[in-house]
Design a protein around this motif. Structure first.
Motif, PDB file in Angstrom:
ATOM      1  N   LEU A  89       0.835  -1.213   0.000  1.00 40.57           N
ATOM      2  CA  LEU A  89       0.000   0.000   0.000  1.00 40.57           C
ATOM      3  C   LEU A  89       0.863   1.254   0.000  1.00 40.57           C
ATOM      4  O   LEU A  89       0.585   2.218  -0.726  1.00 40.57           O
ATOM      5  CB  LEU A  89      -0.925  -0.014   1.217  1.00 40.57           C
ATOM      6  CG  LEU A  89      -1.856   1.187   1.354  1.00 40.57           C
ATOM      7  CD1 LEU A  89      -2.877   1.217   0.214  1.00 40.57           C
ATOM      8  CD2 LEU A  89      -2.581   1.175   2.709  1.00 40.57           C
ATOM      9  N   SER A  90       1.930   1.257   0.807  1.00 37.44           N
ATOM     10  CA  SER A  90       2.810   2.422   0.879  1.00 37.44           C
ATOM     11  C   SER A  90       3.467   2.698  -0.463  1.00 37.44           C
ATOM     12  O   SER A  90       3.586   3.855  -0.892  1.00 37.44           O
ATOM     13  CB  SER A  90       3.876   2.192   1.950  1.00 37.44           C
ATOM     14  OG  SER A  90       4.800   3.255   1.973  1.00 37.44           O
ATOM     15  N   THR A  93       0.770   3.925  -3.229  1.00 33.90           N
ATOM     16  CA  THR A  93       0.095   5.207  -2.980  1.00 33.90           C
ATOM     17  C   THR A  93       1.053   6.385  -2.957  1.00 33.90           C
ATOM     18  O   THR A  93       0.624   7.527  -2.816  1.00 33.90           O
ATOM     19  CB  THR A  93      -0.667   5.171  -1.643  1.00 33.90           C
ATOM     20  OG1 THR A  93       0.253   4.853  -0.578  1.00 33.90           O
ATOM     21  CG2 THR A  93      -1.785   4.147  -1.680  1.00 33.90           C
ATOM     22  N   ASP A 136       5.935   2.947   7.241  1.00 34.10           N
ATOM     23  CA  ASP A 136       4.990   2.716   6.142  1.00 34.10           C
ATOM     24  C   ASP A 136       3.614   3.287   6.461  1.00 34.10           C
ATOM     25  O   ASP A 136       2.948   3.870   5.595  1.00 34.10           O
ATOM     26  CB  ASP A 136       4.887   1.214   5.855  1.00 34.10           C
ATOM     27  CG  ASP A 136       6.126   0.676   5.136  1.00 34.10           C
ATOM     28  OD1 ASP A 136       6.863   1.493   4.566  1.00 34.10           O
ATOM     29  OD2 ASP A 136       6.335  -0.552   5.158  1.00 34.10           O
ATOM     30  N   CYS A 140       1.750   6.256   4.325  1.00 40.12           N
ATOM     31  CA  CYS A 140       0.409   6.107   3.731  1.00 40.12           C
ATOM     32  C   CYS A 140      -0.527   7.210   4.197  1.00 40.12           C
ATOM     33  O   CYS A 140      -1.238   7.834   3.399  1.00 40.12           O
ATOM     34  CB  CYS A 140      -0.178   4.739   4.100  1.00 40.12           C
ATOM     35  SG  CYS A 140       0.642   3.343   3.338  1.00 40.12           S
TER      36      CYS A 140
END
Length: 662
Positions: A89-90, A93, A136, A140
């Protein structure tokens, strides 16, 4: 589209089970790191990601903290899966198009990310895994906070509570700076009130920490508190023409911090530590005034230390001074607030007479140094801006110096008169220089308007104002504000508010000036501004109209016949209105009487003015006003009618006699 991206898209679209989906997402991370795909390629990849699967990867395990601190009923492999999902996800995004946040697919991960952050930031042994999770998570959340939708979703999800809990409860510095940066971002956006319960809890924690920490750690806490307090609104906002007071309740933690900081300042500190303590004290003053200072001796200590610091800083070379601009600006804030509060309760009564004398002496010495700095540096600003070589930070420092000096000049009318008189042309020139986008958005001239009442009352400063430069600057500013009377309703209202003190200053100068010989002279810019806006005299509000009418007739007396038409016609139109005779309108009544007296004197002295008055049918309008219940108004009208009408009759008889002789 490059072959790695095409291969990745095929894997994403063709994944049939979770293992295949996970492998495809890991490949996405590698491609983003290695291949740096373009915007279109990224959008193609984003469109094929199974966001639902990513959400499932992030689902928190109960009570998990980190792999080495799991409870007995938690599968360590589950934490590892979450960490992998968070890393994915980090990575994806980091440069995500804002449109994807608006769709909500990414924002639905917020609860899971916050839970992971809470778990990883709990007090425990240092762990590389936990540190990576914290980094992380904060990456995010920071990315999501870059959009309005993300900011709102974070606040709804309770991010403030998690961040404050992490900052209060963390046992090491891992992630502390990033968490504080995200918290400050939320506060600066005004999405979260600075006085919220969570922020108060954090400040109370830091205040107790400041009191018990060793010397080195104290100043780390000072820096953190300064950053947080900078997001608070100021309690007293000095603005041109008025000072807006916004009362803030003084919390108990501020008094605790104040005692600790002032105790630190009493010690022998080096430059680095002293500046941090002063910076925190200055922020407390900006937000809460001096109410957090428990003793007058401590207040005297703070103000005198600030005075010394400002004088020392102003002796530095420009490059060094720019580096110290933060502490200099804080010093200016303390001085501005003290000048506002020293005549108000409870500060005025808390100071002993000898303390007031000591503080005023220190202030005079400090502002003498500020004026010397302004005299040296302000004149060079115009050439720097014209050449495009002006440094933005240096320019901002000059503006802060100008504002602080203007606040002092508005409050002080007696000290350093000779220095002030010499500085007036410099200050006016500084106001007339071109604005710099992004730095100088202020209407600088209005900062000087409160000081004009002092300057026009004193012979020395009045003489400085009557020089060509200051009068030209005042005339340009007058023309600028008169033009705003034709703008939007808000601008028109603001212009009327500003023009009243401008007119009052011009009235005082015109009435006090001894030279009344014909010719515009130094008054040319003022005359030009008034003549160009003559039609607006009667369109302003009743108070401003009378001011402008009086300035117009005084200019006519000072500058000869150059402004008879149309300026005189507009002024007479204002004077022909009914006169308010109530006590509340006493100033307007006196101004009307004075203007009519000037018109009467001009009609006696100048035939051209008398003829213009008759042509404007002013005597007929004045006849209606001569029936006023106010005896002084009736008397003034009668005297004016006698001069205007009597003069017209005599001229008519003379012309008739000359014609008969022919």
């Amino acid at each position: 589209m490059s072959s790695p991206v095409q291969h990745c898209v095929r894997l994403l679209s063709g994944a049939k089970d979770d293992n295949a989906r996970l492998s495809a997402l890991l490949m996405v991370v590698e491609i983003f790191k290695e291949c740096k795909p373009g915007d279109e390629e990224r959008q193609e990849i984003y469109g094929h990601i199974d966001w639902g699967f990513l959400h499932r990867l992030l689902q928190p395990a109960p009570r998990s903290q980190c792999a080495s601190h799991l409870s007995a009923d938690v599968d360590p492999s589950r934490w590892d899966v979450q960490c992998v999902g968070l890393s994915i996800l980090s990575a994806i995004t980091a440069d995500l198009d804002p449109d994807w946040f608006r769709r909500g697919v990414v924002l639905r991960t917020i609860p899971a990310v916050l839970e992971l952050l809470s778990s990883a930031m709990r007090p425990s042994e240092a762990s590389a895994t936990a540190e990576n999770v914290v980094a992380d998570c904060l990456d995010c959340l920071s990315t999501m906070a870059c959009t309005e939708e993300g900011m709102a979703a974070l606040i709804r999800g309770g991010v403030l509570r998690v961040l404050v809990a992490a900052l209060v409860g963390q046992s090491s510095s891992r992630g502390c700076e990033k968490a504080l940066e995200l918290l400050l971002c939320l506060l600066r956006s005004a999405s979260v009130p600075a006085e919220s319960a969570e922020v108060t809890d954090l400040l109370e924690h830091w205040s107790s920490q400041l009191a018990r920490e060793c010397v080195g750690e104290q100043f780390v806490v000072c820096d953190q508190m300064v950053k947080l307090l900078q997001t608070f609104p100021a309690s007293v906002v000095p603005t041109p023409l008025e000072t807006r007071v916004e009362e803030h309740p003084v919390p108990s933690w501020s008094r605790c911090v104040g005692r600790t900081v002032l105790a630190m300042l009493r010690c022998k500190l080096d430059e680095w530590h002293r500046e941090r303590a002063l910076h925190l004290a200055g922020e407390l003053v900006r937000v809460f005034g001096f109410q957090w200072v428990s003793e007058s001796a401590l207040l005297e200590l703070l103000v005198r230390l600030v005075c010394v610091e400002v004088r020392v800083l102003l002796d530095l070379a420009p490059r060094q001074l720019v580096e110290k601009s933060g502490i200099l600006t804080v010093g200016y804030v303390v001085l501005e607030r003290f000048m506002h509060d020293v005549t108000e309760e409870p500060l005025a009564s808390s100071l002993k007479p000898e303390q007031v004398v000591h503080l005023l002496t220190a202030l005079n010495e400090t502002f003498s140094a500020i004026m010397a700095f302004a005299a040296d540096e302000f004149p060079q600003r115009a050439s720097l801006l014209a050449e495009g070589d002006g440094d933005v930070e240096w320019d901002a420092l000059l503006l802060a110096t100008f504002r602080c000096l203007s606040v002092w000049l508005a409050e002080e009318s007696s000290a350093l008169r000779e220095h002030v008189a010499q500085l007036i042309p410099v200050l006016v020139l500084f106001c007339c220089q071109p604005a710099r986008e992004g730095v100088d958005g202020l209407d600088l001239f209005r900062w000087l308007l409160p000081a004009l009442c002092h300057w026009t009352d004193d012979e020395g400063t009045r003489a400085a104002l009557l020089q060509g430069g200051p009068l030209r600057g005042l005339g340009c500013y007058l023309g600028h504000q008169l033009a705003r009377l034709q703008a939007t309703a808000a601008e028109r209202e603001d212009a009327q508010h500003v023009l009243v003190p401008v007119c009052e200053a011009l009235e005082s100068l015109l009435l006090a000036e001894s030279a009344v010989a014909p010719g515009a002279g130094e008054w040319g810019a003022v005359l030009s501004a008034m003549t160009g806006a003559a039609i607006l005299l009667g369109q302003a509000g009743p108070v401003l109209s009378l001011h402008l009418a009086l300035v117009a007739v005084l200019l006519l007396r000072r500058c000869g016949d150059a402004c008879v038409h149309p300026l005189l016609q507009s002024a007479l139109g204002v004077l022909s209105r009914p006169v308010a005779t109530s006590e509340a309108d006493c100033d307007g009544r006196q101004r009307w009487l004075l203007a009519l007296q000037v018109v009467t004197e001009l009609c006696e002295e100048r035939a051209s003015t008398r003829e213009a008055v008759v042509q404007c049918r002013f005597p007929e309008q004045l006849s209606a006003l001569s029936c006023s219940a106010d005896a002084e108004v009736r008397s003034a009208c009668s005297a004016a009618l006698l001069v205007c009408v009597g003069g017209a009759v005599l001229r008519g008889e003379a012309r008739h006699s000359a014609a008969s002789k022919k």
